[in-house]
Design a protein around this motif. Structure first.
Motif, PDB file in Angstrom:
ATOM      1  N   ALA A 373      35.666  19.196  42.264  1.00  0.00           N
ATOM      2  CA  ALA A 373      34.590  18.236  42.512  1.00  0.00           C
ATOM      3  C   ALA A 373      35.125  16.808  42.486  1.00  0.00           C
ATOM      4  N   GLY A 376      36.716  15.855  45.580  1.00  0.00           N
ATOM      5  CA  GLY A 376      35.833  15.775  46.735  1.00  0.00           C
ATOM      6  C   GLY A 376      35.690  17.078  47.496  1.00  0.00           C
ATOM      7  N   GLU A 377      36.247  18.167  46.955  1.00  0.00           N
ATOM      8  CA  GLU A 377      36.119  19.481  47.596  1.00  0.00           C
ATOM      9  C   GLU A 377      34.836  20.135  47.092  1.00  0.00           C
ATOM     10  N   THR A 378      33.719  19.604  47.569  1.00  0.00           N
ATOM     11  CA  THR A 378      32.408  19.995  47.045  1.00  0.00           C
ATOM     12  C   THR A 378      32.101  21.463  47.253  1.00  0.00           C
ATOM     13  N   SER A 379      32.375  21.979  48.437  1.00  0.00           N
ATOM     14  CA  SER A 379      32.047  23.380  48.735  1.00  0.00           C
ATOM     15  C   SER A 379      32.804  24.330  47.822  1.00  0.00           C
ATOM     16  N   LEU A 382      31.491  24.061  44.266  1.00  0.00           N
ATOM     17  CA  LEU A 382      30.201  24.743  44.151  1.00  0.00           C
ATOM     18  C   LEU A 382      30.393  26.254  44.051  1.00  0.00           C
ATOM     19  N   ARG A 401      25.489  21.136  37.216  1.00  0.00           N
ATOM     20  CA  ARG A 401      26.537  20.802  38.174  1.00  0.00           C
ATOM     21  C   ARG A 401      26.264  21.448  39.528  1.00  0.00           C
ATOM     22  N   LEU A 405      25.840  19.309  42.947  1.00  0.00           N
ATOM     23  CA  LEU A 405      26.693  19.550  44.116  1.00  0.00           C
ATOM     24  C   LEU A 405      25.888  20.026  45.320  1.00  0.00           C
ATOM     25  N   ALA A 408      24.343  17.038  46.791  1.00  0.00           N
ATOM     26  CA  ALA A 408      25.360  16.242  47.490  1.00  0.00           C
ATOM     27  C   ALA A 408      25.672  16.856  48.846  1.00  0.00           C
ATOM     28  N   GLU A 409      25.716  18.191  48.921  1.00  0.00           N
ATOM     29  CA  GLU A 409      25.989  18.873  50.168  1.00  0.00           C
ATOM     30  C   GLU A 409      24.836  18.700  51.158  1.00  0.00           C
TER      31      GLU A 409
END
Length: 413
Positions: A373, A376-379, A382, A401, A405, A408-409
């Motif tokens: 996270a 910045g690797e949100t996927s 998650l 969290r 996330l 954010a996505e």
């Protein structure tokens, strides 16, 4: 097209947040079919299939994602996803083969031997002897393969007609024998390799280097003259009598040999037992060395010498028995340095092996998701948080969290 994918992803995440699993799966299927190389979406889709009780579909999706990562050279990540295949489809031949290959590339020989050993057993049970031989050959090609393992691989290659490859393997045997100062045996191995690949100059040069010196030519000496006393002479007839008395009945001797029982053939050592014994010895030796490296690494850490600690811990992490502890320590070192990418790689390495306790695994997965996270690797973050939640509902602040996330996505505040 990217805008459409973004909308589809937002819709899928929203449906997932609402608990509408079937509808979310349908959207992720669209994402994966539109872009098969989107391994993040494929990974999430596989996890969703597991949750709804479709292990076959999950294994297929995980395999597709792992193959993509493997093809791109992301071997640690590919390894992690292939292991997810084995969780839902135990004994998957393709996943085991790829895991063995990755372990060999990373010089994790114990892991490679374990995977190849399992494949040999499974393939022979299925009547796939050629597939089992493939594994035997691969075992002989490992960097630290023993002389016996290399010879077995070379023999299999010769039987397949792959003479040049067999010559290279036998050349490796000769190199090992030379290191052990077994020069006569090395010379014999090179003599065996030379006709398999006559154009290989390296073999020819080493053959010349290891050839034993020619023995000095023997000087023939004329025998001294024999003096014969006339009193000691005998007639041809007397000689014939002596020879006759000492004659041998050849027919009787042959009959005696024919009547002797055939010697019992030596019972060959079963290949499985050979590799099991060999694997056990190598495993014990490597684990002892790895333990020494680990202890040295920890000592360097306490003495504030992180560079030396990294060298020792990386060596220790090659052995499965020490990988979790060593990789976890390495991840902490790189986190302390602010190198999150390296920290993530070592956390993934640590999670490749069984953890001493479930709590330690969950803590490490949480750290992985948190680092992802931050990167910045949100996927991916998650997906890992969702896996933690599925294994231990309510763990720490994982639900919060996941919500953050997801928003954010989707693009919401």
């Amino acid at each position: 097209m990217p805008a459409e994918r973004d909308e589809t992803l937002k819709k899928a995440e929203k449906l997932l947040k609402q608990g509408k699993m079937a509808a979310a799966i349908a959207e992720y299927v669209r994402l994966v079919e539109d872009k098969p190389s989107d391994w993040n979406s494929a990974n999430v889709l596989g996890d969703l299939y597991v949750k709804v009780g479709q292990p076959g579909s999950a294994a297929d999706i995980f395999t597709r994602a792992a193959d993509h990562l493997y093809g791109e050279g992301f071997f640690p990540r590919a390894s992690a996803v292939y292991k997810k295949v084995l969780k839902v489809r135990s004994g998957d031949d393709h996943a085991l083969w790829q895991l063995a290959d990755i372990a060999g590339r990373n010089r994790l020989s114990l892991d490679a031997r374990s995977y190849y050993g399992r494949l040999i057993k499974d393939r022979r049970a299925a009547g796939n002897e050629q597939g089992a031989v493939d594994c035997v050959i691969r075992l002989g090609l490992l960097d630290d393969a023993t002389i016996d393992a290399r010879r077995t691989a070379a023999k299999a290659l010769i039987e397949r007609g792959e003479a040049k490859q067999a010559a290279r393997v036998i050349l490796g045997v000769a190199d090992l024998l030379t290191k052990e100062e077994r020069l006569a045996e090395a010379f014999e191995a090179l003599k065996e390799a030379a006709p398999l690949d006559p154009s290989n100059q390296e073999i020819q040069l080493k053959l010349a280097d290891t050839a034993p010196p020619a023995p000095p030519a023997a000087v023939e000496e004329s025998p001294p003259p024999v003096e014969v006393d006339a009193m000691d002479s005998f007639s041809a007839e007397e000689g014939a009598v002596v020879l006759e008395s000492a004659s041998i009945d050849a027919a009787a001797v042959l009959e005696e040999f024919a009547a002797m029982p055939d010697p019992a053939p030596a019972e060959p050592l079963p290949l499985d037992a050979f590799f099991e014994e060999l694997h056990g010895k190598i495993a014990r030796d490597q684990e002892a060395r790895a333990r020494e490296h680990f202890e040295s690494g920890v000592r360097h850490l306490t003495e504030d010498r992180p560079t030396e600690a990294i060298t020792n811990l990386e060596e220790a992490a090659r052995t499965p028995a020490l990988r979790f502890e060593a990789s976890s320590q390495l991840a902490r070192i790189y986190q302390g340095r602010g190198d999150l990418q390296r920290a993530i790689e070592w956390i993934e390495r640590a999670l490749e092996v069984p953890t001493p306790a479930a709590e330690e695994r969950l803590a490490l997965m949480y750290d992985l998701a948190d680092a992802l996270a931050t990167q910045g690797e949100t996927s991916r973050a998650l997906a890992v948080f969702m896996e933690v939640e599925s294994e231990s509902s309510g763990y720490r602040d994982v639900r919060e969290r996941i919500t953050q996330l997801s928003q954010a996505e989707i693009g919401k505040p």
